[in-house]
Design a protein around this motif. Sequence first.
Motif, PDB file in Angstrom:
ATOM      1  N   LEU A  68       2.783   2.495   1.363  1.00  0.00           N
ATOM      2  CA  LEU A  68       3.032   2.973  -0.068  1.00  0.00           C
ATOM      3  C   LEU A  68       1.746   3.808  -0.649  1.00  0.00           C
ATOM      4  N   ILE A  69       0.578   3.163  -0.609  1.00  0.00           N
ATOM      5  CA  ILE A  69      -0.515   3.944  -0.878  1.00  0.00           C
ATOM      6  C   ILE A  69      -0.874   5.251  -0.031  1.00  0.00           C
ATOM      7  N   VAL A  70      -0.787   5.299   1.182  1.00  0.00           N
ATOM      8  CA  VAL A  70      -0.776   6.231   2.205  1.00  0.00           C
ATOM      9  C   VAL A  70       0.004   7.306   1.672  1.00  0.00           C
ATOM     10  N   LEU A 422       4.377   1.848  -9.363  1.00  0.00           N
ATOM     11  CA  LEU A 422       4.567   0.936  -8.190  1.00  0.00           C
ATOM     12  C   LEU A 422       3.173   0.684  -7.399  1.00  0.00           C
ATOM     13  N   SER A 423       2.711   1.851  -7.249  1.00  0.00           N
ATOM     14  CA  SER A 423       1.366   1.866  -6.387  1.00  0.00           C
ATOM     15  C   SER A 423       0.344   1.026  -7.241  1.00  0.00           C
ATOM     16  N   MET A 430      -2.872  -6.647  -4.183  1.00  0.00           N
ATOM     17  CA  MET A 430      -3.666  -6.913  -3.003  1.00  0.00           C
ATOM     18  C   MET A 430      -4.857  -7.581  -3.103  1.00  0.00           C
ATOM     19  N   VAL A 431      -5.341  -7.473  -4.483  1.00  0.00           N
ATOM     20  CA  VAL A 431      -6.800  -7.831  -4.705  1.00  0.00           C
ATOM     21  C   VAL A 431      -6.728  -9.814  -4.442  1.00  0.00           C
ATOM     22  N   PRO A 432      -5.462 -10.284  -4.974  1.00  0.00           N
ATOM     23  CA  PRO A 432      -5.615 -11.808  -4.396  1.00  0.00           C
ATOM     24  C   PRO A 432      -4.986 -12.076  -3.270  1.00  0.00           C
ATOM     25  N   HIS A 463      -6.168   4.650  -2.995  1.00  0.00           N
ATOM     26  CA  HIS A 463      -5.252   4.854  -4.366  1.00  0.00           C
ATOM     27  C   HIS A 463      -6.178   5.803  -5.319  1.00  0.00           C
ATOM     28  N   GLU A 464      -7.457   5.198  -5.470  1.00  0.00           N
ATOM     29  CA  GLU A 464      -8.277   6.089  -6.418  1.00  0.00           C
ATOM     30  C   GLU A 464      -8.528   7.672  -5.994  1.00  0.00           C
ATOM     31  N   VAL A 465      -8.448   8.138  -4.763  1.00  0.00           N
ATOM     32  CA  VAL A 465      -8.422   9.483  -4.291  1.00  0.00           C
ATOM     33  C   VAL A 465      -6.984  10.257  -4.660  1.00  0.00           C
TER      34      VAL A 465
END
Length: 632
Positions: A68-70, A422-423, A430-432, A463-465
């Motif tokens: 999803l992020i890619v 969604l992203s 993903m953090v926890p 994601h920030e990129v």
Amino acid sequence: MIEYYKGLYGLGLLLRVHGSPLYKAAIPGAVAAAIYLIIVYRWIREEDAGAFNHPYAVGVLVTSVSFLIVFRANNAYQRYWEACGAVHHMMSKWLDAVTHTGCYHMQCKHYDSIKPPSYFDHPDLNRHRLTRDRECISQMTPHSAQDAKSLRLRRRVEKSIEYVQSNKKRDTAESIIRNSPGQDPPIYQSHGFNHQLMGPARLDGGWGSLFPDEIDGPKATHYKFGSDDTTGPPIGFDSTRGGRTHSLFLQELAHLASLCVAVAFCTLRGGGDVEGMESPVDIYRPGEPWPEADPDKLPMEVRDFMGWNWTWIRNMKYWCGFTRTPSARARHNASRPMLVIGGVSANEIAFLQKARGPSAKVTLAWCWLSEFIIREQLAGTLGKVGPPIISRIFQFLSDGMIYYNHARKIMYIPFPFPHAQLSAFFVLIMVPTIPLLMGQFTNYPWLGATLTFLTVTCLVGLHEVARELENPYRNMPNDIPLVTMLAMFNESLITMYAGYHPDHYWDDQVSKLNMRDSNGELNNTASPVSMEPTTQAKPSTEQTASGIDAPQSADGSMTNAHLLEMIKKQSQEIERLKGLIEPNVVIEPDGVSLTIDTSVRPLRSPLRTVGPGVSLMVDTHGDTMQVPLATV
């Protein structure tokens, strides 16, 4: 836009904080590592760890979120490069239109007195074996390793398209020139012919001859007569040190084109989207340093105006997203105005403010430019260029508007909200989640915490990129440097003030021509070539009966020996003509004219001769007519 130097293995990139997704993503990564340590030391040791013996479900989730992020990052890259291409295409098309207009303007009749000579008007020059090469290859051939080194040291300064600022390099090149005067002969030598079709350099571009009746001598624009432009830093074409200003048409053309691009850039970076948001323009000062592309390199007063008094405050605002608010964008636009050649009048600002919306403002500036070009074309400013060629100018202008709207599409239409939401949600999940997965694959807490930190930082960083690149006109400091690009565009427009090519003017008399005689040997006698335009191809030198060029003296008059030799050849030619015609031919005593009575029988073949002053007397049934023989 962040300008950076990669350095050894890219280590130089790691020290940049402002605009870096790495440091921004490191915060969630540190939180995830802390969660991992809590799970390892508090939960797994005190509770039953059987619930974590099957980590496959967590792995599937992590894999899905990665795709999803890619996917979003890939689309962000596409938007970024499309935005770059749209802006460059827009500037390229509008620059093509304006530059062509300026070139056509230079062909109008008002500049006939300063135009360089035309090859079409001088077809006879081709007989003299001239060359238009600027340099001789034989002179560039070193004879030793030391000569090769000296040649490179000299040409790196002498032939550089950029002015070399280093005094040491310039001194080295000048010393080489002084110590090797024989390597720069004044006459070109190649293949046996030793003359270039070139005259003294016209560094004024021809402008100095536009008004020859000036009392205090000729005046140019960017060049001052009597000065030496080859020493010291070059002075740009915008200069008026020659005593006169530039063509008013070219000035207006450059201003309108610069204004059109400036208004377009103002709307792309956010001006006009929010009612009442300031988006100023300012006057462009040619020759000043380029505006910095990197916001962190701006002068201190500009950064203070933007609210970047302290580095840590700037970084905190960036991490928290406070640099993307409308008020922050307004301060950024006000601190970095778009620069227009000649500035902007109050009347132009009044009209632009009346136009509502970004598209309307750009269309108004575009209409000003288009209307100006067609009005001047109908008045004759663009010379005798045909209408089909003129239509290409407006095709370029139209293409530029198409690419502006492509850029406007990327700026105005954000990345689709459903995918963005969604992203963002699953990145936070993903953090926890990553710590749970790492707890099942690592036996050492320090190793698990490190891998957790790196994994979460990678996913959040991607994601920030994507968030940084999906709108490259606004997301400062990773934005496209529109202010810098506009300055470069303005400098391109200023080149229209240059005039004609400095090497396209020839001498009034092209001298020192080494012509070959009939035996192929070089004849070192000088032969003048007139540079006055002719209506038809006329030879500038006389020819003999055998087609060999007749040499002349330096002042254009024949020597006695040449004249006697020509008379002798003319007499031989007349004797040959006697055998081609009827016997009723009267040869005058001077040997340079003849009389033919054609009342009995006409001539069977044409007559020809080789020298000046030869005439033919034709008796046509009692009427005598004297005509000159054609020269070949």
